[in-house]
Design a protein around this motif. Sequence first.
Motif, short mmCIF file in Angstrom:
data_model
loop_
_atom_site.label_atom_id
_atom_site.label_comp_id
_atom_site.label_asym_id
_atom_site.label_seq_id
_atom_site.Cartn_x
_atom_site.Cartn_y
_atom_site.Cartn_z
N GLY A 80 53.16 42.72 31.88
CA GLY A 80 53.70 43.47 33.01
C GLY A 80 52.67 44.24 33.80
O GLY A 80 53.02 44.96 34.73
N GLU A 81 51.37 44.08 33.47
CA GLU A 81 50.33 44.86 34.15
C GLU A 81 49.14 43.97 34.51
O GLU A 81 48.63 43.23 33.67
CB GLU A 81 49.86 46.01 33.27
CG GLU A 81 48.81 46.89 33.92
CD GLU A 81 48.43 48.08 33.05
OE1 GLU A 81 49.21 49.05 33.03
OE2 GLU A 81 47.39 48.03 32.38
N ILE A 82 48.72 44.05 35.77
CA ILE A 82 47.55 43.34 36.26
C ILE A 82 46.43 44.34 36.48
O ILE A 82 46.64 45.40 37.11
CB ILE A 82 47.85 42.61 37.60
CG1 ILE A 82 49.05 41.68 37.44
CG2 ILE A 82 46.61 41.87 38.09
CD1 ILE A 82 48.86 40.56 36.46
N ARG A 83 45.24 44.02 35.98
CA ARG A 83 44.08 44.87 36.22
C ARG A 83 43.12 44.16 37.16
O ARG A 83 42.59 43.09 36.83
CB ARG A 83 43.37 45.22 34.90
CG ARG A 83 42.21 46.21 35.08
CD ARG A 83 41.75 46.73 33.73
NE ARG A 83 41.04 45.71 32.97
CZ ARG A 83 39.71 45.66 32.85
NH1 ARG A 83 38.96 46.59 33.44
NH2 ARG A 83 39.13 44.73 32.14
N HIS A 84 42.95 44.72 38.35
CA HIS A 84 41.98 44.21 39.33
C HIS A 84 40.63 44.82 38.97
O HIS A 84 40.42 46.02 39.13
CB HIS A 84 42.42 44.59 40.75
CG HIS A 84 41.41 44.29 41.80
ND1 HIS A 84 41.30 45.04 42.96
CD2 HIS A 84 40.46 43.33 41.88
CE1 HIS A 84 40.32 44.56 43.70
NE2 HIS A 84 39.80 43.53 43.07
N VAL A 85 39.71 43.97 38.50
CA VAL A 85 38.46 44.45 37.95
C VAL A 85 37.39 44.60 39.01
O VAL A 85 36.62 45.56 39.03
CB VAL A 85 37.96 43.51 36.82
CG1 VAL A 85 36.66 44.02 36.23
CG2 VAL A 85 39.03 43.36 35.75
N GLY A 86 37.30 43.62 39.91
CA GLY A 86 36.23 43.65 40.89
C GLY A 86 36.39 42.60 41.97
O GLY A 86 37.30 41.78 41.94
N LEU A 87 35.47 42.62 42.90
CA LEU A 87 35.45 41.81 44.12
C LEU A 87 36.59 42.21 45.05
O LEU A 87 37.72 42.41 44.61
CB LEU A 87 35.54 40.31 43.83
CG LEU A 87 34.37 39.64 43.12
CD1 LEU A 87 34.64 38.14 42.99
CD2 LEU A 87 33.06 39.88 43.85
N GLU A 88 36.27 42.29 46.33
CA GLU A 88 37.31 42.52 47.31
C GLU A 88 38.14 41.25 47.42
O GLU A 88 37.59 40.16 47.63
CB GLU A 88 36.69 42.87 48.67
CG GLU A 88 36.16 44.29 48.74
CD GLU A 88 37.26 45.33 48.52
OE1 GLU A 88 38.25 45.31 49.29
OE2 GLU A 88 37.14 46.13 47.58
N PRO A 89 39.46 41.33 47.27
CA PRO A 89 40.28 40.13 47.28
C PRO A 89 40.12 39.34 48.58
O PRO A 89 40.15 39.91 49.69
CB PRO A 89 41.71 40.68 47.15
CG PRO A 89 41.54 42.01 46.49
CD PRO A 89 40.25 42.55 47.02
N TYR A 90 39.95 38.04 48.43
CA TYR A 90 39.72 37.15 49.58
C TYR A 90 40.46 35.84 49.34
O TYR A 90 40.43 35.29 48.24
CB TYR A 90 38.22 36.88 49.74
CG TYR A 90 37.90 35.75 50.71
CD1 TYR A 90 37.85 35.99 52.09
CD2 TYR A 90 37.65 34.46 50.26
CE1 TYR A 90 37.56 34.95 52.98
CE2 TYR A 90 37.36 33.43 51.13
CZ TYR A 90 37.31 33.68 52.49
OH TYR A 90 37.03 32.65 53.36
N VAL A 91 41.12 35.34 50.38
CA VAL A 91 41.81 34.06 50.32
C VAL A 91 41.46 33.25 51.55
O VAL A 91 41.48 33.77 52.68
CB VAL A 91 43.35 34.25 50.24
CG1 VAL A 91 44.05 32.89 50.33
CG2 VAL A 91 43.74 34.96 48.95
N ALA A 92 41.13 31.98 51.35
CA ALA A 92 40.94 31.03 52.44
C ALA A 92 41.93 29.90 52.24
O ALA A 92 42.16 29.46 51.11
CB ALA A 92 39.51 30.50 52.46
#
Length: 322
Positions: A135-147
């Motif tokens: 139930g928990e997501i940890r965003h560790v690093g990098l600025e999120p990017y989608v192409a």
Amino acid sequence: MRIAIYGAGGVGGYYGAVLARAGREVALIARGPHLAAIRERGLRVRSPRGDFTVNPAAATDDPARIGAVDAVIVAVKSPHLAAVRDGIAPLLGPDTLVVPLLNGVDAHETLLPAVGRRRMGKGLTRIISEISRPGEIRHVGLEPYVAMAERDGGTSPRVEALVAALTDAGVEAEVPPDIDAALWFKFLMICSVGGVCAVCRMPIGPVRTLPETRELLRKAMREIAEVAHAHGVALPADAVDRALRIADSLPPEGTSSLQRDLAAGVPSELDDWSGAAVRLGARAGVETPIQSFIYSVLLPGELAARGPAQATPERASQDRNG
């Protein structure tokens, strides 16, 4: 815009959460304790950009309970693509866009028989995130990017709508000038760094510093660049140098998901990283001795992780021997 996230793990869970926070109607497809926790408490995100919790419009392990949506973001690991292919039909309407955000270069080809050319898109993401607990997501690093783009590399109103939805949710998203070049550049980077570090059983810091392993890394990248060119992909001439500069910028203790999975004794994406490099090289008549070495050395551990019922080498060795 109704959006289904097929695979609400570290990557899919993050994007599903930020889209839901931005007011989009999001359905998450998850399983096991992670799904149970989302249903009970919502989906929590811990991130350097701020922590938050959302309650998605739906959370289920059965796509039939969701029905047709406007867009499907596929964010499973490649060993689970076959299950997605078998289960995705209830999510598909006549104009549904399906965008895989996986680490390899041919996920769209795996999904194509089930999705159809009209619905199939291409995509990639850059983010470091994980399920830290159910139930928990940890965003560790990098600025999120989608192409992303349509399957032919172009744009369309539905692609622009999904890009806009992600942008409104705080994600850097775009239709790149050449989606295939973008996919192969990422593949060149992660496949080589992940494979060489896994073989060395070391993080990126020592691997990129020692002259012998740095040269191994360069050769592994160069092989994939040659395979890309043989398949008609217009990678820039300095792609390997650019990838090495990115590798030099990574935290020295950094490891890849492939390396961590193999170390933990769980099935990895080996067949779709070095295995795919070997397979696609053989198809184009390009020799890939470094990637073949990486694949062969890591394969026994991969087969052991799969267990007796699944311990059969897949596409790379089949194509290589055929």
